[in-house]
Design a protein around this motif. Structure first.
Motif, short mmCIF file in Angstrom:
data_model
loop_
_atom_site.label_atom_id
_atom_site.label_comp_id
_atom_site.label_asym_id
_atom_site.label_seq_id
_atom_site.Cartn_x
_atom_site.Cartn_y
_atom_site.Cartn_z
N ALA A 30 -35.50 -0.09 75.34
CA ALA A 30 -35.03 0.42 74.05
C ALA A 30 -35.40 1.89 73.94
O ALA A 30 -36.29 2.39 74.65
CB ALA A 30 -35.64 -0.36 72.88
N ASN A 31 -34.69 2.59 73.07
CA ASN A 31 -35.00 3.98 72.75
C ASN A 31 -35.13 4.13 71.25
O ASN A 31 -34.27 3.66 70.50
CB ASN A 31 -33.88 4.91 73.23
CG ASN A 31 -33.78 5.00 74.73
OD1 ASN A 31 -34.50 5.75 75.38
ND2 ASN A 31 -32.86 4.23 75.31
N ASP A 32 -36.19 4.77 70.81
CA ASP A 32 -36.32 5.13 69.39
C ASP A 32 -36.35 6.64 69.33
O ASP A 32 -37.38 7.28 69.54
CB ASP A 32 -37.60 4.53 68.80
CG ASP A 32 -37.65 4.69 67.28
OD1 ASP A 32 -36.73 5.31 66.72
OD2 ASP A 32 -38.61 4.19 66.66
N GLY A 33 -35.18 7.23 69.10
CA GLY A 33 -35.07 8.67 69.23
C GLY A 33 -35.29 9.07 70.68
O GLY A 33 -34.66 8.54 71.59
N ASN A 34 -36.23 9.98 70.90
CA ASN A 34 -36.56 10.40 72.26
C ASN A 34 -37.62 9.51 72.92
O ASN A 34 -37.95 9.72 74.09
CB ASN A 34 -37.07 11.85 72.25
CG ASN A 34 -35.98 12.84 71.86
OD1 ASN A 34 -34.82 12.64 72.19
ND2 ASN A 34 -36.36 13.89 71.14
N GLN A 102 -41.85 -4.41 66.21
CA GLN A 102 -40.41 -4.22 66.38
C GLN A 102 -40.06 -3.98 67.84
O GLN A 102 -39.02 -4.44 68.32
CB GLN A 102 -39.95 -3.05 65.51
CG GLN A 102 -40.02 -3.34 64.02
CD GLN A 102 -39.79 -2.11 63.16
OE1 GLN A 102 -39.81 -0.98 63.66
NE2 GLN A 102 -39.61 -2.32 61.86
N ASP A 103 -40.94 -3.29 68.56
CA ASP A 103 -40.73 -3.07 70.00
C ASP A 103 -40.68 -4.40 70.74
O ASP A 103 -39.83 -4.60 71.62
CB ASP A 103 -41.85 -2.21 70.57
CG ASP A 103 -41.91 -0.81 69.97
OD1 ASP A 103 -40.93 -0.39 69.31
OD2 ASP A 103 -42.94 -0.14 70.15
N ALA A 152 -34.78 -0.02 63.03
CA ALA A 152 -33.45 0.60 62.93
C ALA A 152 -32.95 1.05 64.30
O ALA A 152 -31.74 1.12 64.53
CB ALA A 152 -33.50 1.78 61.97
N PHE A 153 -33.87 1.33 65.22
CA PHE A 153 -33.48 1.77 66.57
C PHE A 153 -32.89 0.64 67.41
O PHE A 153 -32.23 0.88 68.41
CB PHE A 153 -34.70 2.35 67.30
CG PHE A 153 -35.77 1.33 67.60
CD1 PHE A 153 -35.78 0.62 68.80
CD2 PHE A 153 -36.77 1.06 66.68
CE1 PHE A 153 -36.76 -0.32 69.06
CE2 PHE A 153 -37.74 0.11 66.94
CZ PHE A 153 -37.74 -0.57 68.13
N ASP A 154 -33.15 -0.62 67.01
CA ASP A 154 -32.72 -1.79 67.77
C ASP A 154 -31.31 -2.17 67.33
O ASP A 154 -31.12 -2.80 66.30
CB ASP A 154 -33.71 -2.94 67.54
CG ASP A 154 -33.40 -4.18 68.34
OD1 ASP A 154 -32.39 -4.17 69.09
OD2 ASP A 154 -34.14 -5.17 68.23
#
Length: 285
Positions: A30-34, A102-103, A152-154
């Motif tokens: 996954a990516n959360d922003g950078n 969340q990760d 929100a990144f997922d």
């Protein structure tokens, strides 16, 4: 890790890649922003498809450790026929809860999204975690329906429900019990206060969100508790009672002479891995 038992055997299980296991290191799940979230994925070399998968969640008090900490366990389960993903999650010094949780949910969704590529059965995904990782696996087992535990990144639309989970000496209760007591104790340097950013009295709803015990309900994941004899086997008694009441399978395995972290040490490692294998074989049929 070095060290020997009195009989000359190593204290710690090997983290050398076995000949019958392949490794994909630093897979971005996954990516959360950078921020890239990484996992080490281990698979049996034989080309069999639709294998069960296990997310392996390390401990370290929510503030320390990394995905290599439980590598020996991830390798051992891969040797036994599972695709394992030793996952990285954000620790409290980097990002406050619920980011780390969340990760973990995002990692499960990644396994489902990439099931064909990884050779796994998306309907047979389990998890095992120890200490703080045990808390996270407990939350994965009971909080999988809670929308606040999806970041929100997922962007995945897949379910994060596990089909089997193992908690090794991790707390299920955060709003009550020993975690809450330490949170309230001045000068205790409570890990939870750093992990969540506040004390239980300052942010009771946040602690409720982190509380796997409170989120137990019918339809949750079968949950096995594993713990050393000298590591408070009674720790999750209330949660086992609540799981039974909700009609969710639960069990307890206690290991003679074991202390906290015994799952990463001989002579307990082999017995505990065998018990995990037996449990997963039953639940991930």
């Amino acid at each position: 890790l070095k060290g020997k038992l009195p009989d000359g055997r190593a204290k710690f299980p090997s983290t050398i890649l076995p000949k019958n296991v392949t490794a994909k290191l630093d897979v971005v799940y996954a990516n959360d922003g950078n921020r890239k979230l990484l996992a080490d994925v281990f698979s049996p070399k034989s080309p069999k498809k639709n294998r069960p998968a296990i997310a392996v969640v390390h401990g370290g008090g929510w503030l320390n450790g990394d995905k290599t900490k439980f590598r020996a366990l991830a390798l051992e389960l891969a040797k036994r026929g599972y695709v394992t993903a030793a996952i990285q999650y954000r620790l409290g010094y980097e990002a406050e809860f619920p980011k780390g949780a969340q990760d973990c949910f995002a990692a499960v969704r990644y396994l489902r999204d990439h099931a064909k590529e990884l050779g796994i059965d998306p309907k047979r995904i389990g998890a095992v975690g120890g200490s703080a990782g045990g808390h996270l696996v407990g939350l994965m087992a009971t909080g999988w329906e809670n929308p606040k535990l999806k970041g929100a990144f997922d962007k995945s639309s897949r379910s994060a429900r596990l089909q089997a989970a193992i908690v090794m000496a991790g707390p299920m209760q955060m709003s009550s019990g020993s975690v809450a007591e330490r949170s309230r104790t001045p000068g205790s340097k409570s890990n939870s206060n750093i992990w969540l950013g506040k004390t239980v009295d300052q942010a009771p709803k946040l602690y409720d969100l982190a509380d796997a015990h409170q989120q137990i309900s019918p339809g949750d994941t079968p949950l096995l508790f594993m713990v050393g004899e000298h590591d408070k086997p009674e720790r999750n008694e209330a949660s086992r009672a609540a799981l039974n009441k909700a009609g969710v399978w639960t069990g307890l395995k206690i290991y003679k002479d074991g202390k906290h972290g015994c799952w990463n040490r001989h002579p307990w490692f082999a017995e505990m891995a065998a018990d995990m294998d037996a449990f997963f074989k039953t639940q991930l049929r």
